[in-house]
Design a protein around this motif. Structure first.
Motif, PDB file in Angstrom:
ATOM      1  N   ALA A 120     -29.924 -26.017  52.153  1.00  0.00           N
ATOM      2  CA  ALA A 120     -29.300 -25.511  50.962  1.00  0.00           C
ATOM      3  C   ALA A 120     -29.799 -26.073  49.632  1.00  0.00           C
ATOM      4  O   ALA A 120     -30.403 -25.341  48.811  1.00  0.00           O
ATOM      5  N   LEU A 121     -29.866 -27.195  49.500  1.00  0.00           N
ATOM      6  CA  LEU A 121     -30.439 -27.915  48.032  1.00  0.00           C
ATOM      7  C   LEU A 121     -31.898 -27.552  47.968  1.00  0.00           C
ATOM      8  O   LEU A 121     -32.542 -27.088  46.977  1.00  0.00           O
ATOM      9  N   TRP A 122     -32.672 -27.731  49.175  1.00  0.00           N
ATOM     10  CA  TRP A 122     -34.106 -27.446  49.103  1.00  0.00           C
ATOM     11  C   TRP A 122     -34.259 -25.885  48.817  1.00  0.00           C
ATOM     12  O   TRP A 122     -35.414 -25.706  48.077  1.00  0.00           O
ATOM     13  N   ALA A 123     -33.419 -25.090  49.231  1.00  0.00           N
ATOM     14  CA  ALA A 123     -33.483 -23.483  48.946  1.00  0.00           C
ATOM     15  C   ALA A 123     -33.340 -23.304  47.502  1.00  0.00           C
ATOM     16  O   ALA A 123     -33.915 -22.635  46.849  1.00  0.00           O
ATOM     17  N   ILE A 124     -32.273 -23.809  46.978  1.00  0.00           N
ATOM     18  CA  ILE A 124     -31.918 -23.610  45.568  1.00  0.00           C
ATOM     19  C   ILE A 124     -32.244 -24.159  44.366  1.00  0.00           C
ATOM     20  O   ILE A 124     -32.389 -23.909  43.374  1.00  0.00           O
ATOM     21  N   ASP A 125     -32.618 -25.425  44.556  1.00  0.00           N
ATOM     22  CA  ASP A 125     -33.090 -26.387  43.502  1.00  0.00           C
ATOM     23  C   ASP A 125     -34.182 -26.061  42.824  1.00  0.00           C
ATOM     24  O   ASP A 125     -35.202 -26.993  43.343  1.00  0.00           O
ATOM     25  N   THR A 126     -34.328 -25.702  41.994  1.00  0.00           N
ATOM     26  CA  THR A 126     -35.749 -25.255  41.211  1.00  0.00           C
ATOM     27  C   THR A 126     -36.390 -26.601  40.703  1.00  0.00           C
ATOM     28  O   THR A 126     -37.427 -26.460  40.040  1.00  0.00           O
ATOM     29  N   LYS A 127     -35.428 -27.539  40.576  1.00  0.00           N
ATOM     30  CA  LYS A 127     -35.871 -28.670  39.947  1.00  0.00           C
ATOM     31  C   LYS A 127     -36.682 -29.748  40.942  1.00  0.00           C
ATOM     32  O   LYS A 127     -37.213 -30.880  40.425  1.00  0.00           O
ATOM     33  N   LEU A 128     -36.573 -29.538  42.241  1.00  0.00           N
ATOM     34  CA  LEU A 128     -37.274 -30.457  43.198  1.00  0.00           C
ATOM     35  C   LEU A 128     -38.770 -30.324  43.056  1.00  0.00           C
ATOM     36  O   LEU A 128     -39.420 -29.145  42.665  1.00  0.00           O
ATOM     37  N   THR A 129     -39.527 -31.424  43.199  1.00  0.00           N
ATOM     38  CA  THR A 129     -40.948 -31.728  43.068  1.00  0.00           C
ATOM     39  C   THR A 129     -41.565 -31.378  44.308  1.00  0.00           C
ATOM     40  O   THR A 129     -40.829 -31.144  45.226  1.00  0.00           O
ATOM     41  N   PRO A 130     -42.863 -30.818  44.098  1.00  0.00           N
ATOM     42  CA  PRO A 130     -43.463 -30.617  45.564  1.00  0.00           C
ATOM     43  C   PRO A 130     -43.623 -31.768  46.528  1.00  0.00           C
ATOM     44  O   PRO A 130     -43.292 -31.579  48.018  1.00  0.00           O
ATOM     45  N   GLN A 131     -43.287 -32.989  46.300  1.00  0.00           N
ATOM     46  CA  GLN A 131     -43.082 -34.184  46.934  1.00  0.00           C
ATOM     47  C   GLN A 131     -41.854 -34.174  47.459  1.00  0.00           C
ATOM     48  O   GLN A 131     -41.568 -34.574  48.805  1.00  0.00           O
ATOM     49  N   GLN A 132     -40.818 -33.755  46.676  1.00  0.00           N
ATOM     50  CA  GLN A 132     -39.498 -34.020  47.347  1.00  0.00           C
ATOM     51  C   GLN A 132     -39.397 -32.486  48.232  1.00  0.00           C
ATOM     52  O   GLN A 132     -38.547 -32.784  49.198  1.00  0.00           O
ATOM     53  N   ALA A 133     -39.903 -31.500  47.990  1.00  0.00           N
ATOM     54  CA  ALA A 133     -39.623 -30.374  49.115  1.00  0.00           C
ATOM     55  C   ALA A 133     -40.344 -30.777  50.303  1.00  0.00           C
ATOM     56  O   ALA A 133     -39.813 -30.422  51.243  1.00  0.00           O
ATOM     57  N   LYS A 134     -41.569 -31.600  50.115  1.00  0.00           N
ATOM     58  CA  LYS A 134     -42.169 -31.868  51.532  1.00  0.00           C
ATOM     59  C   LYS A 134     -41.266 -32.882  52.213  1.00  0.00           C
ATOM     60  O   LYS A 134     -41.090 -32.997  53.239  1.00  0.00           O
ATOM     61  N   ILE A 135     -40.597 -33.789  51.627  1.00  0.00           N
ATOM     62  CA  ILE A 135     -39.539 -34.790  52.232  1.00  0.00           C
ATOM     63  C   ILE A 135     -38.377 -33.961  52.974  1.00  0.00           C
ATOM     64  O   ILE A 135     -38.189 -34.064  54.177  1.00  0.00           O
ATOM     65  N   CYS A 136     -37.866 -32.730  52.295  1.00  0.00           N
ATOM     66  CA  CYS A 136     -37.097 -31.760  53.128  1.00  0.00           C
ATOM     67  C   CYS A 136     -37.689 -31.530  54.275  1.00  0.00           C
ATOM     68  O   CYS A 136     -36.875 -31.198  55.382  1.00  0.00           O
ATOM     69  N   ARG A 137     -38.949 -30.832  54.219  1.00  0.00           N
ATOM     70  CA  ARG A 137     -39.511 -30.085  55.247  1.00  0.00           C
ATOM     71  C   ARG A 137     -39.683 -31.258  56.368  1.00  0.00           C
ATOM     72  O   ARG A 137     -39.280 -30.977  57.615  1.00  0.00           O
ATOM     73  N   ASN A 138     -40.138 -32.363  56.123  1.00  0.00           N
ATOM     74  CA  ASN A 138     -40.530 -33.162  57.177  1.00  0.00           C
ATOM     75  C   ASN A 138     -39.113 -33.728  57.946  1.00  0.00           C
ATOM     76  O   ASN A 138     -39.125 -34.010  59.325  1.00  0.00           O
ATOM     77  N   LEU A 139     -38.125 -33.775  57.262  1.00  0.00           N
ATOM     78  CA  LEU A 139     -36.698 -34.125  57.857  1.00  0.00           C
ATOM     79  C   LEU A 139     -35.990 -33.001  58.663  1.00  0.00           C
ATOM     80  O   LEU A 139     -35.266 -33.175  59.463  1.00  0.00           O
TER      81      LEU A 139
END
Length: 213
Positions: free
Chosen positions: A124-143
């Motif tokens: 949910a955080l990955w979906a809504i948080d516009t402040k995530l960096t591309p690297q942080q989004a990548k961490i979410c995807r990998n997990l």
């Protein structure tokens, strides 16, 4: 009827609130209520409220000493429980790649200001948080997703600790809008469940949420 348009609207509204800094208690409650209309809500029977400011005495663990511990032993969870207690008893313990969710819960019991963490909340955080960096989004995807883009059944991967750290950091920032940690938890868990249940893979998820992969 597909729930995707409803989820897309909820996510879009939350993303806008985060982007402009208006994610307050009312905005969080509005989204939580809308999800509940579609049968995605925090299950208070499954997760009744924890007592506030409770002192949780750490057991000796020589052998099960309560019915709860005996049940964990019977379920083959005794070693997992011992690891959980060790995390709770120590202020300096660090999670393994396989126990980050339990580690996070132990730290929440130590200090209720630290968030409860699981796959649904992170999604949910990955979906809504516009402040995530591309690297942080990548961490979410990998997990959260396999190499083919389909969802994993649990959080796994070499970045489990990094995933918890980024979640805890971002939740602190979201709390600044005025919504409590408890209110955010009651939104993010069912939202993450709804997103997983209504998207087959990351491509569908990213298209629905409008977030980075």
């Amino acid at each position: 009827m597909s729930l995707k348009p409803v989820l897309g609207a909820i996510v879009a509204l939350l993303r806008n609130h985060i982007q402009v800094g208006t994610l307050d208690a009312h905005a969080v409650q509005t989204a939580t209520t809308e999800l509940a209309k579609h049968h995605y809500k925090y299950d208070a029977d499954l997760f009744p409220p924890l007592p506030s400011n409770n002192h949780w005495p750490a057991p000796t663990l020589a052998a099960p000493q309560s019915l709860a511990e005996a049940l964990l032993w019977k379920m083959g969870k005794w070693q997992i429980y011992k690891s959980f207690v060790a995390h709770y008893s120590s202020t300096s313990s660090t999670p393994k790649n396989t126990d980050t969710v339990f580690y996070a819960f132990a730290k929440h019991l130590q200090n209720p200001a630290r968030p409860i963490y699981d796959q649904h909340a992170l999604r949910a955080l990955w979906a809504i948080d516009t402040k995530l960096t591309p690297q942080q989004a990548k961490i979410c995807r990998n997990l959260l997703a396999k190499k083919d883009g389909t969802w994993k059944s649990i959080i796994t991967g070499s970045n489990t600790s990094a995933g918890y750290d980024l979640y805890a950091e971002r939740i602190v920032d979201l709390e600044k809008g005025g919504a409590s940690l408890s209110a955010l938890d009651k939104l993010l868990m069912p939202l993450g469940q709804a997103l997983k249940g209504n998207t087959v893979n990351v491509s569908e998820f990213v298209k629905l949420a409008g977030c980075g992969e």
